[in-house]
Design a protein around this motif. Structure first.
Motif, PDB file in Angstrom:
ATOM      1  N   GLU A  16       4.417  69.598  75.937  1.00  0.00           N
ATOM      2  CA  GLU A  16       3.400  69.079  75.019  1.00  0.00           C
ATOM      3  C   GLU A  16       2.177  69.983  75.016  1.00  0.00           C
ATOM      4  O   GLU A  16       1.705  70.416  76.079  1.00  0.00           O
ATOM      5  CB  GLU A  16       2.990  67.664  75.438  1.00  0.00           C
ATOM      6  CG  GLU A  16       1.961  67.027  74.525  1.00  0.00           C
ATOM      7  CD  GLU A  16       1.565  65.632  74.991  1.00  0.00           C
ATOM      8  OE1 GLU A  16       1.368  64.762  74.138  1.00  0.00           O
ATOM      9  OE2 GLU A  16       1.474  65.426  76.224  1.00  0.00           O
TER      10      GLU A  16
ATOM     11  N   GLN B 257      -0.367  74.567  69.167  1.00  0.00           N
ATOM     12  CA  GLN B 257       0.959  74.670  68.565  1.00  0.00           C
ATOM     13  C   GLN B 257       0.906  75.514  67.300  1.00  0.00           C
ATOM     14  O   GLN B 257       1.739  76.403  67.089  1.00  0.00           O
ATOM     15  CB  GLN B 257       1.497  73.279  68.229  1.00  0.00           C
ATOM     16  CG  GLN B 257       2.894  73.298  67.608  1.00  0.00           C
ATOM     17  CD  GLN B 257       3.270  71.964  66.981  1.00  0.00           C
ATOM     18  OE1 GLN B 257       2.554  71.481  66.095  1.00  0.00           O
ATOM     19  NE2 GLN B 257       4.361  71.382  67.446  1.00  0.00           N
TER      20      GLN B 257
ATOM     21  N   ARG C 107       7.810  76.065  67.255  1.00  0.00           N
ATOM     22  CA  ARG C 107       7.286  74.743  66.893  1.00  0.00           C
ATOM     23  C   ARG C 107       8.315  73.659  67.232  1.00  0.00           C
ATOM     24  O   ARG C 107       9.477  73.747  66.850  1.00  0.00           O
ATOM     25  CB  ARG C 107       6.940  74.696  65.411  1.00  0.00           C
ATOM     26  CG  ARG C 107       6.231  73.396  64.994  1.00  0.00           C
ATOM     27  CD  ARG C 107       5.909  73.383  63.504  1.00  0.00           C
ATOM     28  NE  ARG C 107       4.950  74.408  63.150  1.00  0.00           N
ATOM     29  CZ  ARG C 107       3.635  74.287  63.242  1.00  0.00           C
ATOM     30  NH1 ARG C 107       3.110  73.155  63.711  1.00  0.00           N
ATOM     31  NH2 ARG C 107       2.830  75.272  62.887  1.00  0.00           N
ATOM     32  N   SER C 108       7.867  72.623  67.939  1.00  0.00           N
ATOM     33  CA  SER C 108       8.765  71.530  68.311  1.00  0.00           C
ATOM     34  C   SER C 108       7.992  70.229  68.381  1.00  0.00           C
ATOM     35  O   SER C 108       6.760  70.198  68.271  1.00  0.00           O
ATOM     36  CB  SER C 108       9.441  71.814  69.662  1.00  0.00           C
ATOM     37  OG  SER C 108       8.504  71.714  70.726  1.00  0.00           O
ATOM     38  N   THR C 109       8.721  69.157  68.584  1.00  0.00           N
ATOM     39  CA  THR C 109       8.143  67.837  68.808  1.00  0.00           C
ATOM     40  C   THR C 109       8.690  67.324  70.135  1.00  0.00           C
ATOM     41  O   THR C 109       9.891  67.415  70.393  1.00  0.00           O
ATOM     42  CB  THR C 109       8.527  66.875  67.678  1.00  0.00           C
ATOM     43  OG1 THR C 109       8.066  67.408  66.430  1.00  0.00           O
ATOM     44  CG2 THR C 109       7.910  65.499  67.902  1.00  0.00           C
ATOM     45  N   THR C 110       7.814  66.800  70.975  1.00  0.00           N
ATOM     46  CA  THR C 110       8.274  66.285  72.265  1.00  0.00           C
ATOM     47  C   THR C 110       9.124  65.036  72.056  1.00  0.00           C
ATOM     48  O   THR C 110       9.138  64.434  70.978  1.00  0.00           O
ATOM     49  CB  THR C 110       7.090  65.931  73.174  1.00  0.00           C
ATOM     50  OG1 THR C 110       6.367  64.841  72.590  1.00  0.00           O
ATOM     51  CG2 THR C 110       6.160  67.121  73.357  1.00  0.00           C
TER      52      THR C 110
ATOM     53  N   GLY D  17       7.174  62.275  70.664  1.00  0.00           N
ATOM     54  CA  GLY D  17       6.638  62.370  69.314  1.00  0.00           C
ATOM     55  C   GLY D  17       5.344  63.134  69.136  1.00  0.00           C
ATOM     56  O   GLY D  17       4.713  63.040  68.083  1.00  0.00           O
ATOM     57  N   THR D  18       4.941  63.939  70.117  1.00  0.00           N
ATOM     58  CA  THR D  18       3.699  64.706  70.024  1.00  0.00           C
ATOM     59  C   THR D  18       3.993  66.186  69.799  1.00  0.00           C
ATOM     60  O   THR D  18       5.130  66.632  69.982  1.00  0.00           O
ATOM     61  CB  THR D  18       2.867  64.528  71.305  1.00  0.00           C
ATOM     62  OG1 THR D  18       3.675  64.935  72.432  1.00  0.00           O
ATOM     63  CG2 THR D  18       2.437  63.084  71.484  1.00  0.00           C
ATOM     64  N   PRO D  19       2.965  66.985  69.398  1.00  0.00           N
ATOM     65  CA  PRO D  19       3.212  68.417  69.173  1.00  0.00           C
ATOM     66  C   PRO D  19       3.709  69.099  70.445  1.00  0.00           C
ATOM     67  O   PRO D  19       3.228  68.823  71.549  1.00  0.00           O
ATOM     68  CB  PRO D  19       1.833  68.949  68.760  1.00  0.00           C
ATOM     69  CG  PRO D  19       1.106  67.765  68.230  1.00  0.00           C
ATOM     70  CD  PRO D  19       1.583  66.605  69.057  1.00  0.00           C
TER      71      PRO D  19
END
Length: 229
Positions: free
Chosen positions: A152, A158, A169-172, A175-177
């Motif tokens: 995160e 990010q 670029r991903s999402t944990t 649901g966070t950047p």
């Protein structure tokens, strides 16, 4: 001692240590004599002479050091050699091992690829220096590192990293950047024409490995590459 170990080219092996090898870093407050003893035990397990494994002072930069037998410890985040055994230490960053062949024999590299290094291009820089030594057929092995579902970061950070390496670029999982450094590294290697032969598990999720995100008072495990008979 080894989380993963394999012959990667004729006469060349690579490995990633785990908690059984103990902390291998001198900069985390551990007893230096104990660290040096563990490093000698690692060299013995690798089948190489004591004191021959080259380490570096890693600073999250993009400098690449060309190493020979007897080279002093460089301030760098990647090392390249014509067969000199190399080590990179991590505890969430990616330990990247690279190997290629040349007319003069194997060309090896060990790269410390954390967030600044991936964004700054330390991996392509190491590949470029290997090619300048005549390496062809370069392949890569990515050791255990924090995954994109666990790493995160603030949204602005990010955006900054993804602007340089979009694949990061991903999402944990909550649901966070996030940042997916292995995906970014694979994209850079693919662009450089380097095949990725192995990618390790997440350090945060694997308790046999050191993770700075899980415990800031932690040690460092190593990725190593060496030549043998």
């Amino acid at each position: 001692m080894f989380h993963w170990r394999a012959g990667i080219l004729p006469g060349v092996s690579a490995a990633f240590t785990d908690g059984r090898a103990g902390n291998l870093a001198l900069h985390v407050g551990d007893d230096p004599a104990s660290v040096h003893r563990r490093r000698e035990q690692l060299e013995h397990a690798m089948g190489i002479g004591a004191g021959t494994l080259r380490f570096m002072n890693q600073v999250h930069g993009t400098d690449v050091a060309l190493m020979a037998a007897g080279s002093t410890v460089p301030v760098a985040d990647a090392m390249v050699s014509r067969g000199v055994p190399l080590a990179v230490m991590v505890a969430d960053c990616i330990p990247v091992i690279l190997a290629g062949e040349s007319a003069a024999g194997p060309v090896l590299a060990a790269v410390h690829a954390g967030r600044p290094g991936v964004a700054g291009g330390v991996i392509p820089a190491a590949v470029k220096d290997m090619a300048e030594l005549g390496a062809t057929g370069i392949r890569a092995w990515l050791g255990p590192s924090i995954c994109g579902s666990c790493y995160e970061v603030p949204g602005a950070l990010q955006d900054e990293v993804a602007a340089a390496v979009p694949a990061t670029r991903s999402t944990t999982s909550w649901g966070t950047p996030g940042l997916d450094l292995p995906a970014g590294a694979r994209s850079q290697l693919e662009e450089a024409g380097v095949a990725v032969e192995y990618s390790g598990p997440c350090t945060l999720e694997n308790y046999s490995l050191f993770s700075y995100r899980r415990d800031r008072n932690t040690g460092r495990f190593a990725g190593v590459v060496w030549c043998h008979d």
